[in-house]
Design a protein around this motif. Structure first.
Motif, short mmCIF file in Angstrom:
data_model
loop_
_atom_site.label_atom_id
_atom_site.label_comp_id
_atom_site.label_asym_id
_atom_site.label_seq_id
_atom_site.Cartn_x
_atom_site.Cartn_y
_atom_site.Cartn_z
N SER A 122 0.82 -1.22 0.00
CA SER A 122 0.00 0.00 0.00
C SER A 122 0.85 1.27 0.00
N ALA A 123 2.16 1.11 0.05
CA ALA A 123 3.04 2.26 0.24
C ALA A 123 2.90 3.29 -0.87
N LYS A 124 2.80 2.85 -2.12
CA LYS A 124 2.73 3.80 -3.24
C LYS A 124 1.47 4.65 -3.15
N VAL A 125 0.32 4.00 -3.03
CA VAL A 125 -0.96 4.73 -2.97
C VAL A 125 -1.01 5.60 -1.73
N CYS A 126 -0.59 5.04 -0.59
CA CYS A 126 -0.64 5.80 0.67
C CYS A 126 0.30 7.00 0.63
N SER A 127 1.44 6.85 -0.02
CA SER A 127 2.39 7.96 -0.11
C SER A 127 1.79 9.13 -0.88
N ILE A 128 1.12 8.82 -1.97
CA ILE A 128 0.50 9.87 -2.79
C ILE A 128 -0.65 10.53 -2.02
N ILE A 129 -1.47 9.72 -1.35
CA ILE A 129 -2.58 10.27 -0.56
C ILE A 129 -2.03 11.17 0.55
N TYR A 130 -0.96 10.71 1.21
CA TYR A 130 -0.35 11.50 2.28
C TYR A 130 0.15 12.84 1.75
N ALA A 131 0.81 12.81 0.60
CA ALA A 131 1.36 14.04 0.02
C ALA A 131 0.25 15.02 -0.33
N ILE A 132 -0.87 14.51 -0.85
CA ILE A 132 -2.00 15.37 -1.21
C ILE A 132 -2.62 16.00 0.04
N CYS A 133 -2.88 15.17 1.06
CA CYS A 133 -3.52 15.67 2.29
C CYS A 133 -2.63 16.66 3.03
N GLU A 134 -1.37 16.30 3.21
CA GLU A 134 -0.45 17.19 3.91
C GLU A 134 -0.22 18.48 3.12
N GLY A 135 -0.15 18.35 1.80
CA GLY A 135 0.04 19.53 0.97
C GLY A 135 -1.09 20.52 1.11
N MET A 136 -2.32 20.01 1.15
CA MET A 136 -3.48 20.89 1.29
C MET A 136 -3.47 21.61 2.63
N MET A 137 -3.16 20.87 3.69
CA MET A 137 -3.13 21.49 5.01
C MET A 137 -2.00 22.50 5.15
N LEU A 138 -0.79 22.09 4.76
CA LEU A 138 0.36 22.96 4.92
C LEU A 138 0.34 24.14 3.96
N GLY A 139 -0.26 23.94 2.79
CA GLY A 139 -0.36 25.04 1.84
C GLY A 139 -1.15 26.20 2.41
N LEU A 140 -2.30 25.87 2.99
CA LEU A 140 -3.14 26.92 3.56
C LEU A 140 -2.51 27.52 4.80
N VAL A 141 -1.95 26.67 5.65
CA VAL A 141 -1.29 27.16 6.87
C VAL A 141 -0.13 28.08 6.52
N SER A 142 0.67 27.68 5.55
CA SER A 142 1.82 28.49 5.14
C SER A 142 1.37 29.83 4.58
N PHE A 143 0.29 29.81 3.80
CA PHE A 143 -0.24 31.04 3.23
C PHE A 143 -0.71 32.00 4.33
N LEU A 144 -1.36 31.46 5.34
CA LEU A 144 -1.84 32.30 6.45
C LEU A 144 -0.65 32.88 7.23
N PHE A 145 0.40 32.07 7.42
CA PHE A 145 1.60 32.56 8.09
C PHE A 145 2.29 33.63 7.26
N GLU A 146 2.31 33.42 5.95
CA GLU A 146 2.95 34.39 5.05
C GLU A 146 2.22 35.72 5.10
N ALA A 147 0.89 35.69 5.28
CA ALA A 147 0.10 36.91 5.36
C ALA A 147 0.47 37.72 6.60
N MET A 148 0.92 37.03 7.65
CA MET A 148 1.31 37.70 8.90
C MET A 148 2.77 38.11 8.90
N VAL A 149 3.62 37.24 8.33
CA VAL A 149 5.06 37.49 8.31
C VAL A 149 5.56 37.27 6.88
#
Length: 220
Positions: A55-82
């Motif tokens: 399951s490593a291949k599929v899970c790796s891609i799913i993990y990258a998508i989910c983490e990317g969505m969360m960190l993308g928005l979080v990073s954008f909000l941090f960038e707006a402040m700093v």
């Protein structure tokens, strides 16, 4: 080379999904159900992908998508402040990765049995404390412990610094895993498992660096 290529692919997927979450913030903001699904998707895919080579291949891609969505928005909000915080965090993360890779390849740091046991114990401690903090924040977001912690930047810096240090040393275990797979003649499917491990650690380091830079900016 296989692990490196797959790791860069996963990082690219995470960056792309991060751009999507920034362009369409309504996917996460104000939508708790979607947020919970993405968080659970990241946690479950990360665990399963580290335990099951099939399951490593599929899970790796799913993990990258989910983490990317969360960190993308979080990073954008941090960038707006700093302004410039994203670039700073990325450069520091890359530097830490490079330094740890050099220390490992030059045999300065090795993944001995004692080192592995120590890292496992620290990891479990961090997990338990994080769960307790998370549950208490859900039950009562304004309890005295959380308020005191959030209003003490010095203590926050200390905690984040220790967690960042742990993430940096986790890279040694990841490098050792890759080395063991290569010299052990493992099937190429295991490259996804190793790449997922590196991905999880790199994201861990990036988040802590982002937090530390933000704390310093707020203190100033």
């Amino acid at each position: 080379k296989g692990v490196a290529g797959k790791t860069f692919l996963l990082l690219g997927i995470a960056v792309l999904s991060g751009f999507i979450s920034v362009m369409y913030p309504q996917i996460l903001l104000g939508n708790p159900i979607t947020y919970v699904v993405i968080v659970l998707g990241a946690v479950i895919s990360g665990l399963v992908g580290q335990l099951s080579v099939r399951s490593a291949k599929v899970c790796s891609i799913i993990y990258a998508i989910c983490e990317g969505m969360m960190l993308g928005l979080v990073s954008f909000l941090f960038e707006a402040m700093v302004q410039g915080i994203i670039l700073t965090a990325v450069l520091i993360t890359a530097t830490i990765f490079g330094v740890m890779l050099f220390l490992y390849s030059s045999n300065v740091l090795r993944a001995t049995r004692g080192f592995v046991k120590f890292m496992t114990g620290v990891g479990l401690t961090i997990l338990i404390i994080s769960l307790v903090y998370f549950i208490s924040s859900l039950i009562n977001p304004t309890n005295a412990l959380i308020v005191a912690l959030e209003n003490n930047p010095g203590l926050l810096l200390l905690i984040s610094g220790l967690v960042l240090l742990y993430g940096a040393f986790m890279l040694i275990l990841d490098f050792e895993q890759v080395k063991s797979m290569v010299y052990g003649g493992f099937d190429k499917r295991y490259e996804w498992m190793a790449s997922l491990g590196l991905m999880i650690t790199i994201i861990w380091i990036y988040v802590e660096v982002l937090r530390i830079v933000a704390i310093f900016a707020n203190r100033d």
